[in-house]
Design an enzyme around this catalytic site. Sequence first.
Site, PDB file in Angstrom:
ATOM      1  NE  ARG A 166      49.337  31.693  35.567  1.00 49.13           N
ATOM      2  CZ  ARG A 166      49.492  32.998  35.426  1.00 49.13           C
ATOM      3  NH1 ARG A 166      50.348  33.471  34.523  1.00 49.13           N
ATOM      4  NH2 ARG A 166      48.834  33.843  36.194  1.00 49.13           N
ATOM      5  CB  SER A 242      44.266  32.517  38.733  1.00 45.90           C
ATOM      6  OG  SER A 242      44.614  33.869  38.730  1.00 45.90           O
ATOM      7  CD  GLU A 338      47.243  29.486  37.199  1.00 45.86           C
ATOM      8  OE1 GLU A 338      46.489  30.437  37.443  1.00 45.86           O
ATOM      9  OE2 GLU A 338      48.432  29.455  37.560  1.00 45.86           O
TER      10      GLU A 338
HETATM   11  N1  EPU Z   1      37.459  41.082  36.032  1.00 46.42           N
HETATM   12  C1  EPU Z   1      36.145  41.274  36.331  1.00 46.42           C
HETATM   13  N2  EPU Z   1      35.629  40.625  37.426  1.00 46.42           N
HETATM   14  C2  EPU Z   1      36.388  39.834  38.211  1.00 46.42           C
HETATM   15  C3  EPU Z   1      37.738  39.614  37.894  1.00 46.42           C
HETATM   16  C4  EPU Z   1      38.260  40.262  36.790  1.00 46.42           C
HETATM   17  O1  EPU Z   1      35.423  41.983  35.633  1.00 46.42           O
HETATM   18  O2  EPU Z   1      35.856  39.294  39.184  1.00 46.42           O
HETATM   19  C5  EPU Z   1      38.035  41.827  34.892  1.00 46.42           C
HETATM   20  C6  EPU Z   1      38.928  42.960  35.419  1.00 46.42           C
HETATM   21  O3  EPU Z   1      38.198  44.120  35.638  1.00 46.42           O
HETATM   22  C7  EPU Z   1      39.927  43.129  34.307  1.00 46.42           C
HETATM   23  C8  EPU Z   1      40.082  41.723  33.757  1.00 46.42           C
HETATM   24  O4  EPU Z   1      38.940  40.994  34.165  1.00 46.42           O
HETATM   25  O5  EPU Z   1      39.402  43.950  33.287  1.00 46.42           O
HETATM   26  C9  EPU Z   1      41.371  41.054  34.221  1.00 46.42           C
HETATM   27  O6  EPU Z   1      41.403  40.992  35.635  1.00 46.42           O
HETATM   28  P1  EPU Z   1      42.807  41.036  36.455  1.00 46.42           P
HETATM   29  O7  EPU Z   1      43.632  42.170  35.990  1.00 46.42           O
HETATM   30  O8  EPU Z   1      42.465  40.950  37.901  1.00 46.42           O
HETATM   31  O9  EPU Z   1      43.585  39.763  35.962  1.00 46.42           O
HETATM   32  P2  EPU Z   1      43.170  38.262  35.589  1.00 46.42           P
HETATM   33  O10 EPU Z   1      43.294  38.086  34.125  1.00 46.42           O
HETATM   34  O11 EPU Z   1      41.876  37.914  36.221  1.00 46.42           O
HETATM   35  C10 EPU Z   1      45.627  37.387  35.702  1.00 46.42           C
HETATM   36  C11 EPU Z   1      46.419  36.288  36.361  1.00 46.42           C
HETATM   37  C12 EPU Z   1      46.691  36.634  37.821  1.00 46.42           C
HETATM   38  C13 EPU Z   1      47.467  37.929  37.865  1.00 46.42           C
HETATM   39  C14 EPU Z   1      46.627  39.024  37.165  1.00 46.42           C
HETATM   40  C15 EPU Z   1      47.338  40.346  37.076  1.00 46.42           C
HETATM   41  C16 EPU Z   1      45.800  34.223  35.209  1.00 46.42           C
HETATM   42  C17 EPU Z   1      45.097  32.913  35.297  1.00 46.42           C
HETATM   43  N3  EPU Z   1      45.710  35.021  36.275  1.00 46.42           N
HETATM   44  O12 EPU Z   1      44.350  37.462  36.329  1.00 46.42           O
HETATM   45  O13 EPU Z   1      47.507  35.604  38.358  1.00 46.42           O
HETATM   46  O14 EPU Z   1      47.757  38.328  39.195  1.00 46.42           O
HETATM   47  O15 EPU Z   1      46.336  38.597  35.806  1.00 46.42           O
HETATM   48  O16 EPU Z   1      48.327  40.274  36.122  1.00 46.42           O
HETATM   49  O17 EPU Z   1      46.405  34.517  34.177  1.00 46.42           O
HETATM   50  C18 EPU Z   1      47.512  33.574  39.599  1.00 46.42           C
HETATM   51  O18 EPU Z   1      47.932  33.023  38.586  1.00 46.42           O
HETATM   52  O19 EPU Z   1      47.297  32.939  40.661  1.00 46.42           O
HETATM   53  C19 EPU Z   1      47.192  34.988  39.560  1.00 46.42           C
HETATM   54  C20 EPU Z   1      46.632  35.630  40.581  1.00 46.42           C
END
Ligand code: EPU
Length: 343
Positions: A166, A242, A338
């Site tokens: 990012r 995010s 972010e």
């Molecule tokens: N999780 C939880 N509770 C929550 C949210 C997440 O326990 O409320 C856990 C999930 O179960 C999972 C882990 O955290 O084990 C990661 O969650 P997720 O796969 O939803 O991805 P993220 O790391 O929260 C990132 C990106 C997203 C992107 C997703 C999928 C960033 C800041 N965000 O989210 O990007 O869609 O991975 O690849 O890196 C964005 O930038 O706007 C965005 C949506």
Amino acid sequence: MKEITNCSLLRYNTFGFDVKARCMMEYDSEEDLQRVLERVRTAYAGCPVLHIGGGSNLLFRTDFDGVVLHSAIRGITCDSLTSDTVRLRVGAGVVWDELVAYCVEHHYCGLENLSLIPGEVGASAVQNIGAYGAEAKDFISGVEAVELATGEKRFFSTADCRYAYRQSVFKQELRGRYAVTYVWFDLSTAFVPNLDYGGIRRELEAEGIATEHLRPADVRRVVMNIRRSKLPDPAQTGNAGSFFMNPVVEKSVYEEWIRRYPDMPHYEVDTEHVKVPAGWMIDRCGWKGRSLGRAAVHDKQALVLVNRGGASGAEVLALSDAIRASVREKFGIDIRPEVNIIG
Ligand code: EPU
């Protein structure tokens, strides 16, 4: 060139804040951008200038007393590089997901994991957007930009862009200094699916599609379904995806956490660093689905803050501050927004 004074930014920010800019200017070619810059120098000398894309990663604290610029440079042109790679030159004002749809349709492979990310192509190169195991930087082979102060054109190689999670040179040292006009993408005509992240493989298996018959369109459909199940549609509920970045910490910090929270998800970054999902931490602090005033934490993904209707940027920031304080108290780390906070 389009110039609107006292312009409502309601349709230029996906949070849906009803704020105004002193002036908004839109251009649809490099020559038009030169006219816009000349106009800014003469009529708005000394005014703050903010270049936006689709407004999907912006938080306006209040009205913006300055000039907002927006690119309407469109068009996708294609050059064959080799028998199995293509280079696309894409206007900064092309809607990101329209580019992904175009690529999937033409079997230009790589961007399908980045389906349905809101925003425009210019911002993808500034923000290094990422999802489901892919990042824009993996495919960007160059960025054409114009310096706002001088109107000079400059070509940035991928190395010049200094991409990281990012991050890019356009968000750091050169923040606010360049308008991206075109982005080059190198894509493959041979499909090597990237299925290892975020349940894509599981969804495909549930659909009964054998890996050898997989097409980019299948990955796109599955990614769209997963996103729709977790992330609010900005057309219905104001949000900026995010809100926070996932913190990257040293292994020693992570080892301490994992002793206390054995179910903590994590991703290896390199031999010394680990990335931990901020959404998981916020969830663990009990924030998922909770509101503060008219701002709330999304009930399906705690990393996303939403406007429940009529919220101001200040209200969302108050919620963000409260969440950061909780995470600091429980995990001893300051998670960073972010979204770009303006004003
Ligand atoms: N999780 C939880 N509770 C929550 C949210 C997440 O326990 O409320 C856990 C999930 O179960 C999972 C882990 O955290 O084990 C990661 O969650 P997720 O796969 O939803 O991805 P993220 O790391 O929260 C990132 C990106 C997203 C992107 C997703 C999928 C960033 C800041 N965000 O989210 O990007 O869609 O991975 O690849 O890196 C964005 O930038 O706007 C965005 C949506």
